[in-house]
Scaffold this active site. Structure first.
Site, mmCIF file in Angstrom:
data_model
loop_
_atom_site.group_PDB
_atom_site.id
_atom_site.type_symbol
_atom_site.label_atom_id
_atom_site.label_comp_id
_atom_site.label_asym_id
_atom_site.label_seq_id
_atom_site.Cartn_x
_atom_site.Cartn_y
_atom_site.Cartn_z
ATOM 1 N N CYS A 1 41.311 35.979 -25.801
ATOM 2 C CA CYS A 1 41.421 35.007 -27.009
ATOM 3 C C CYS A 1 41.971 35.879 -28.094
ATOM 4 O O CYS A 1 42.764 34.967 -29.001
ATOM 5 C CB CYS A 1 39.729 34.804 -27.514
ATOM 6 S SG CYS A 1 38.999 33.862 -26.133
ATOM 7 N N GLU B 1 33.283 29.942 -30.412
ATOM 8 C CA GLU B 1 34.394 30.744 -30.234
ATOM 9 C C GLU B 1 35.508 30.021 -29.218
ATOM 10 O O GLU B 1 35.534 30.069 -28.058
ATOM 11 C CB GLU B 1 34.105 32.239 -29.566
ATOM 12 C CG GLU B 1 34.760 33.267 -29.695
ATOM 13 C CD GLU B 1 36.201 33.464 -28.768
ATOM 14 O OE1 GLU B 1 37.074 33.097 -29.440
ATOM 15 O OE2 GLU B 1 35.816 33.950 -27.830
#
Length: 539
Positions: free
Chosen positions: A330, A296
């Site tokens: 993110c 990720e």
């Protein structure tokens, strides 16, 4: 009252019961924060002046002693002794041994243990959320919300523990059964980043545990106290259930520990959250040993607002997505594409909204915006602003460092850049929003997809045809594709992750559990005959 350059509106907010002297000069702060009376609550989490950073059923650590700092004032909180390579070797062996016990526990029973972990986190949610705010720097409501996310994932995992499994498939051969059998991979390594030091571990840990795996965690060195505090909560639950503590092991450390995990064939799956640059190195090391990785990585997320967009949704969505967690998610919105007919109005509204952002002590209940995590992040912010100017951008809001203790920068809006400018295609982990005009759907969908990352994206429109084109094969190429909501703020029930240079991994909900297990296709012959597949005769 401290002063802030530029247009930011600063308001005095109410203090929570955990508030400390956030704005006092360093000269007055001669000791670690944990030794000061206003931070005595840290000891409710079992933290001390110096903390062991290794857990494998017992606490220890023979590596370097590091100090973690509060981003709101850059003052030292406490110290953590990190893992040596000998600690790492010992911990991996104990984790593997613990797995052999944990794998034999029925999945619903594993779910019961995870339920207890969720309950234990609930009991500490305020104090642990305050530690997240203190050590990471995010505002208190986000710190508490992050712990709540771990609790929610535990609740989700409890139900999942009674549902994981494969189908029974129709066999073409009489007297045969064809089934899918799912088993745990074994030891799951979890490397987390500073920005979500509790939640991302929770996504991985809770799901990996109910699947029957042991876990080995290495958090970010700058949030080591959070890693220690969370592990202490989990360790107590395992101890109460007379289970090996090494089921949830911890090795605080730096790149040496991370590299060891990536290269170690005993780590059956490595989940890594961090930058694309480091993630690529991790992926190559894991792939070299034919291991599994769950990545990720970065995001260069865009919001697109069409001419029919509801601006009462667009403005607060862009504000939250760009400024929340000081631009360190993110899923932070870094690009805002506005139809040329609404561009000027939205930019003006955004500037007014930015001027109302309440900046200050992250623990104060009315504050919406805290510091960046480190001094290095401040330097990156300044470098990006200067580069944007060099490439033709105009800073219409913010762009400066705030004149106050800590790592505070002004949330920033930049207009006038080309959609494919180099700085626009570079993820900067800071609250900088690049704003662009577009003319039509085809053009802006292509702009959304032209960056290397593919994490999150969102459009604002009332056109149903456009919505389904956006969701379709020629629409967004991201792992998260939203409509009329921000790019950030994902729910735990859906699989979280992205495409392209974001890494392709999926965590949390939906069928993300499959990444923590290995699948076997099993054919069982319960007849007295031996027919071959595809009607082959071999006589």
């Amino acid at each position: 009252m401290w002063r802030v350059p530029g247009l930011l509106c600063v308001r005095v907010a109410r203090k929570s019961k955990f508030s400390g002297s956030w704005n006092r000069p360093a000269a007055f702060m001669s000791t670690l924060l944990i030794n000061q009376p206003q931070y005595a609550w840290l000891k409710e989490l079992g933290l001390r002046e110096e903390n062991d950073g290794v857990y494998n059923g017992s606490w220890g650590g023979r590596g370097e002693v590091i100090t973690t700092y509060c981003p709101a004032n850059n003052e030292p909180i406490a110290r953590v002794r990190q893992a040596s390579m000998a600690d790492y070797e010992e911990t991996v062996e104990k984790a593997r041994e613990a797995w052999s016990i944990w794998a034999d526990v029925p999945a619903p029973k594993r779910g019961e243990v995870v339920r207890q972990i969720g309950d234990a986190l609930r009991e500490k949610i305020q104090v642990l959320g305050s530690l997240v705010s203190l050590e990471m720097g995010k505002i208190l409501v986000e710190g508490v919300g992050e712990v709540q996310e771990y609790v929610d994932v535990c609740d989700y995992a409890v139900g999942l523990s009674r549902m994981i499994g494969g189908p029974i498939l129709p066999s073409e051969r009489p007297g045969h059964a064809l089934i899918e059998q799912w088993n745990p991979v074994g030891l799951v390594g979890i490397i987390t980043a500073f920005n979500f030091p509790v939640a991302v571990y929770g996504w991985n840990n809770a799901i990996a545990m109910i699947c029957g795996n042991a876990c080995l965690w290495k958090g970010a060195p700058t949030t080591s106290l959070i890693s220690v505090a969370v592990t202490k909560i989990i360790a107590k639950v395992l101890e109460d259930n007379k289970l090996p503590g090494a089921i949830c092991s911890l090795t605080c450390g730096g790149a040496d520990i991370g590299t060891a995990m990536a290269k170690d064939e005993r780590v059956d799956l490595l989940s890594f959250t961090g930058s694309t640059q480091v993630g690529k190195q991790v992926a190559l090391m894991v792939q070299e040993r034919f291991g599994r990785s769950l990545l990720e990585l970065g995001g260069n997320n865009a919001i697109i607002a069409f001419e029919d967009a509801d601006l009462s949704l667009v403005v607060p969505s862009a504000l939250f997505a760009a400024v929340g967690t000081a631009g360190q998610r993110c899923t932070t919105a870094r690009r805002l594409f506005l139809h040329e007919s609404i561009h000027d109005e939205v930019v003006n509204r955004l500037k007014k909204a930015y001027a109302q952002i309440r900046v200050g002590n992250p623990w104060d209940s009315n504050v919406l915006y805290g510091p960046l995590h480190t001094k290095q992040a401040v330097s990156m912010f300044l470098g990006a602003v200067e580069e944007a100017k060099k490439e033709g951008g105009t800073v219409v809001y913010g762009g400066k460092v705030m004149d106050r203790p800590g790592n505070y920068v002004e949330p920033t809006i930049v207009t006038g850049l080309d959609h494919d400018a180099s700085i626009v295609h570079t993820e900067t982990f800071a609250p900088i929003l690049y704003v662009f005009k577009f003319k039509n759907e085809d053009e802006v969908f292509a702009w959304n997809n032209e960056v290397k990352q593919g994490l999150s994206s969102s459009i604002f429109t009332k056109d149903m045809g456009r919505i389904f084109r956006w969701l379709g094969p020629k629409g967004s190429d991201c792992g998260i594709v939203n409509v009329n909501i921000p790019t950030s703020g994902a729910e735990i029930g859906g699989a979280f992750g992205g495409e392209k240079h974001t890494g392709g991994g999926r965590e949390s909900g939906s069928d993300a559990w499959k990444q923590y297990m290995r699948r076997s296709t099993c054919t069982i012959n319960y007849s007295k005959d031996l027919p071959l597949a595809q009607g082959i005769k071999f006589q």
